[in-house]
Design an enzyme around this catalytic site. Structure first.
Site, mmCIF file in Angstrom:
data_model
loop_
_atom_site.group_PDB
_atom_site.id
_atom_site.type_symbol
_atom_site.label_atom_id
_atom_site.label_comp_id
_atom_site.label_asym_id
_atom_site.label_seq_id
_atom_site.Cartn_x
_atom_site.Cartn_y
_atom_site.Cartn_z
ATOM 1 N N SER A 1 -209.296 -3.318 -10.861
ATOM 2 C CA SER A 1 -209.417 -4.201 -9.702
ATOM 3 C C SER A 1 -210.889 -4.352 -9.343
ATOM 4 C CB SER A 1 -208.660 -3.571 -8.522
ATOM 5 O OG SER A 1 -208.953 -4.204 -7.292
ATOM 6 N N TYR B 1 -205.073 1.888 -2.073
ATOM 7 C CA TYR B 1 -205.153 0.975 -3.219
ATOM 8 C C TYR B 1 -206.511 1.100 -3.905
ATOM 9 C CZ TYR B 1 -204.997 -3.382 -5.886
ATOM 10 O OH TYR B 1 -205.027 -4.311 -6.897
#
Length: 258
Positions: A146, A159
């Site tokens: 990410s 996350y």
């Protein structure tokens, strides 16, 4: 390089989280490049739908649900794919969840849920599938990292921590398997509206900020991730391991955009 350099004919891929979002785009991209693909997730109806699409491309598939928080379910998936298709050459770890909350108020339960799926889930899948690749002397592991592998995003600490961990896990596993014929890499997507994040990024102040920070001035389209996955899965990437490739419209390269 000829076209055959990126030809995945004869290869077998497993894509966790492969029925929605970026995992779905990658599963179809691998199939279009010639691979037989088992796209798996927790929902049987989605597994069935994507399996039919893979078969419509002339590829073989296996219909099996799985949950990356359950090692036993991953082992059953592996056994089913090997039993039906003979092997697993390519593993794409795309299953993921998120949770938005101020970090000082994040519950340990939510923290653990996100880490268990996004990070420990990748470890489980690698431990279940990669030994067969090592034994065969060939394999490709592609993890989905990410932008938050590299930079912090407000109020999604679990996350971000999970995705930073995926970057480190990718590198460590890559060096441990480097002489085995197994390459381990990751893709760090920029902002791609998916079912996981659409409510957060489309038509919101957060989305507007992300667009402002992306030099291309737009969000990615899911199909734009597939080519990088095909590359990493192919012979073209035979000397590439331990890398985290950003597909982000220039986001990470940018400091000032205006």
């Amino acid at each position: 390089m000829g076209k055959s350099f990126f030809d995945l004919s004869g290869r077998v891929a497993v894509v966790t989280g492969g029925t929605t979002g970026l995992g779905y785009a990658i599963a179809l991209g691998l199939a279009e490049a010639g691979a037989d693909v088992a796209a798996t997730s927790r929902r049987a109806e989605q597994v069935e739908k994507v399996a039919a699409e893979i078969e419509a491309l002339g590829r073989r598939t296996v219909r099996r649900v799985s949950d990356v928080t359950s090692r036993a379910s991953l082992e059953r998936l592996r056994d089913a794919v090997v039993g039906a298709l003979g092997k697993v050459d390519i593993l794409v770890n795309a299953a993921g969840v998120t949770h938005k909350a101020p970090t000082l108020e994040e519950s340990e339960e939510e923290w653990a849920r996100v880490l268990d799926t996004n990070l420990t889930g990748v470890l489980r899948a690698c431990q279940v599938f990669a030994p067969g690749m090592v034994k065969a002397g060939y394999g490709r592991v592609i993890n989905i990292a990410s932008l938050s592998t590299f930079a912090g995003f407000r109020e999604v600490a679990a996350y971000c921590a999970s995705k930073a961990g995926i970057g480190s896990l990718t590198q460590v596993l890559a060096i441990e398997l480097a002489t085995s014929g197994v390459c381990v890499n990751a893709i760090a997507p920029g902002v791609f509206p998916t079912p996981l994040n659409r409510a957060i990024v489309q038509g919101t102040p957060r989305g507007a900020e992300l667009l402002m920070r992306t030099p291309m001035g737009r969000f990615g389209e899911a199909r734009e991730i597939a080519g990088t996955a095909v590359y990493l899965a192919s012979e073209a990437a035979s000397f590439v391991t331990g890398e985290i490739i950003a597909v982000d419209g220039g986001f990470l390269a940018s400091a000032v955009n205006q």
